[in-house]
Design a protein around this motif. Structure first.
Motif, short mmCIF file in Angstrom:
data_model
loop_
_atom_site.label_atom_id
_atom_site.label_comp_id
_atom_site.label_asym_id
_atom_site.label_seq_id
_atom_site.Cartn_x
_atom_site.Cartn_y
_atom_site.Cartn_z
N GLN A 257 0.85 -1.19 0.00
CA GLN A 257 0.00 0.00 0.00
C GLN A 257 0.89 1.24 0.00
O GLN A 257 1.87 1.30 0.73
CB GLN A 257 -0.88 -0.02 1.24
N SER A 258 0.53 2.24 -0.83
CA SER A 258 1.37 3.43 -0.90
C SER A 258 0.53 4.69 -1.11
O SER A 258 -0.56 4.64 -1.66
CB SER A 258 2.37 3.31 -2.05
N MET A 259 1.08 5.81 -0.65
CA MET A 259 0.46 7.11 -0.86
C MET A 259 1.58 8.14 -0.86
O MET A 259 2.44 8.13 0.02
CB MET A 259 -0.55 7.44 0.23
N SER A 260 1.59 9.01 -1.86
CA SER A 260 2.60 10.06 -1.91
C SER A 260 2.01 11.30 -2.56
O SER A 260 1.12 11.20 -3.41
CB SER A 260 3.83 9.59 -2.68
N PHE A 261 2.48 12.47 -2.15
CA PHE A 261 2.03 13.74 -2.69
C PHE A 261 3.21 14.50 -3.26
O PHE A 261 4.30 14.46 -2.71
CB PHE A 261 1.36 14.58 -1.59
N SER A 262 2.97 15.17 -4.38
CA SER A 262 3.99 16.03 -4.95
C SER A 262 4.08 17.30 -4.11
O SER A 262 3.16 17.61 -3.36
CB SER A 262 3.64 16.37 -6.40
N PRO A 263 5.18 18.04 -4.23
CA PRO A 263 5.27 19.30 -3.49
C PRO A 263 4.12 20.24 -3.87
O PRO A 263 3.63 20.20 -5.00
CB PRO A 263 6.62 19.89 -3.92
N ALA A 264 3.70 21.06 -2.94
CA ALA A 264 2.60 21.99 -3.19
C ALA A 264 2.95 22.95 -4.31
O ALA A 264 4.10 23.38 -4.44
CB ALA A 264 2.29 22.76 -1.91
N GLY B 288 -1.66 14.04 -5.45
CA GLY B 288 -1.02 12.86 -4.89
C GLY B 288 -1.49 11.58 -5.56
O GLY B 288 -2.48 11.57 -6.28
N ALA B 289 -0.76 10.52 -5.30
CA ALA B 289 -1.09 9.21 -5.84
C ALA B 289 -1.18 8.21 -4.69
O ALA B 289 -0.48 8.33 -3.69
CB ALA B 289 -0.03 8.76 -6.83
N PHE B 290 -2.08 7.25 -4.85
CA PHE B 290 -2.22 6.20 -3.85
C PHE B 290 -2.49 4.90 -4.58
O PHE B 290 -2.88 4.89 -5.75
CB PHE B 290 -3.35 6.52 -2.86
N GLY B 291 -2.28 3.78 -3.90
CA GLY B 291 -2.57 2.50 -4.52
C GLY B 291 -2.16 1.34 -3.65
O GLY B 291 -1.68 1.50 -2.53
N PHE C 59 -4.56 -1.71 -7.60
CA PHE C 59 -5.32 -0.52 -8.00
C PHE C 59 -4.44 0.69 -7.78
O PHE C 59 -3.45 0.63 -7.04
CB PHE C 59 -6.64 -0.39 -7.22
N SER C 60 -4.80 1.77 -8.44
CA SER C 60 -4.10 3.03 -8.24
C SER C 60 -5.09 4.17 -8.39
O SER C 60 -6.14 4.01 -9.01
CB SER C 60 -2.95 3.20 -9.23
N GLY C 61 -4.76 5.31 -7.81
CA GLY C 61 -5.64 6.47 -7.89
C GLY C 61 -4.90 7.76 -7.67
O GLY C 61 -3.71 7.76 -7.36
#
Length: 178
Positions: free
Chosen positions: A25-32, A40-43, A130-132
């Protein structure tokens, strides 16, 4: 500058707070962005056979959010993922398509700054994924271009006052000319 630094700090906090219920499981956000907006992306990958629930806990500033999610299709029932529900802060994502690839989306969800939760429930054949994406337009970035009602009222009072002064001068000029 202050809002960019605050948004960047929130993005780092989101990365640290992302739930790690499964190793894949992963979640990451690009800098603002310059206006404080976030993407951000999650999956999750290698989801085992049967039902699953992935919960992503993270922080976001106040704004308008959107989300999309898709199951990754590869031939074979063992890789299939079917979503039973996907919610962002309790709001269900709309079902856009269901079949070989499940698609869900949500746009224009008002977000109050602070803790947010994304819950993905479904079933997997054996090795599904899955990804989102999540996006946030920071409140005030788009609204800053339009004055608030109090500003409009003050501006109208100013125009009214200027008009009254012009009329008074015309009267005074007309009276001295006569």
């Amino acid at each position: 500058m202050k809002s960019v630094v605050g948004a960047a700090t929130l993005a780092v906090a989101m990365l640290a707070a992302a739930s790690q219920a499964s190793a894949a499981q992963s979640m990451s956000f690009s800098p603002a962005g310059p206006d404080g907006s976030l993407t951000g992306a999650f999956g999750d990958t290698a989801i085992g056979a049967g039902a699953f629930t992935d919960t992503f806990d993270f922080m976001m500033p106040t704004g308008m959010a959107g989300a999309t999610i898709a199951s990754n299709f590869t031939p074979g029932a063992k890789d299939n993922v079917n979503f039973t529900s996907v919610t962002f802060d309790g709001q269900a994502l709309n079902i856009d398509d269901k079949g070989q690839v499940d698609l869900r989306s949500l746009t224009g969800l008002p977000v109050v700054g602070g803790a947010q939760t994304l819950v993905v429930k479904g079933s997997s054949g054996q090795n599904g994924s899955f990804s989102g994406t999540l996006s946030l337009a920071v409140a005030g970035a788009a609204a800053a271009a339009a004055p608030e009602p109090a500003s409009w009222a003050l501006m109208m009072l100013g125009f009214g006052g200027a008009g009254a002064l012009i009329r008074a001068r015309r009267r005074a000029t007309a009276a001295t000319a006569a």
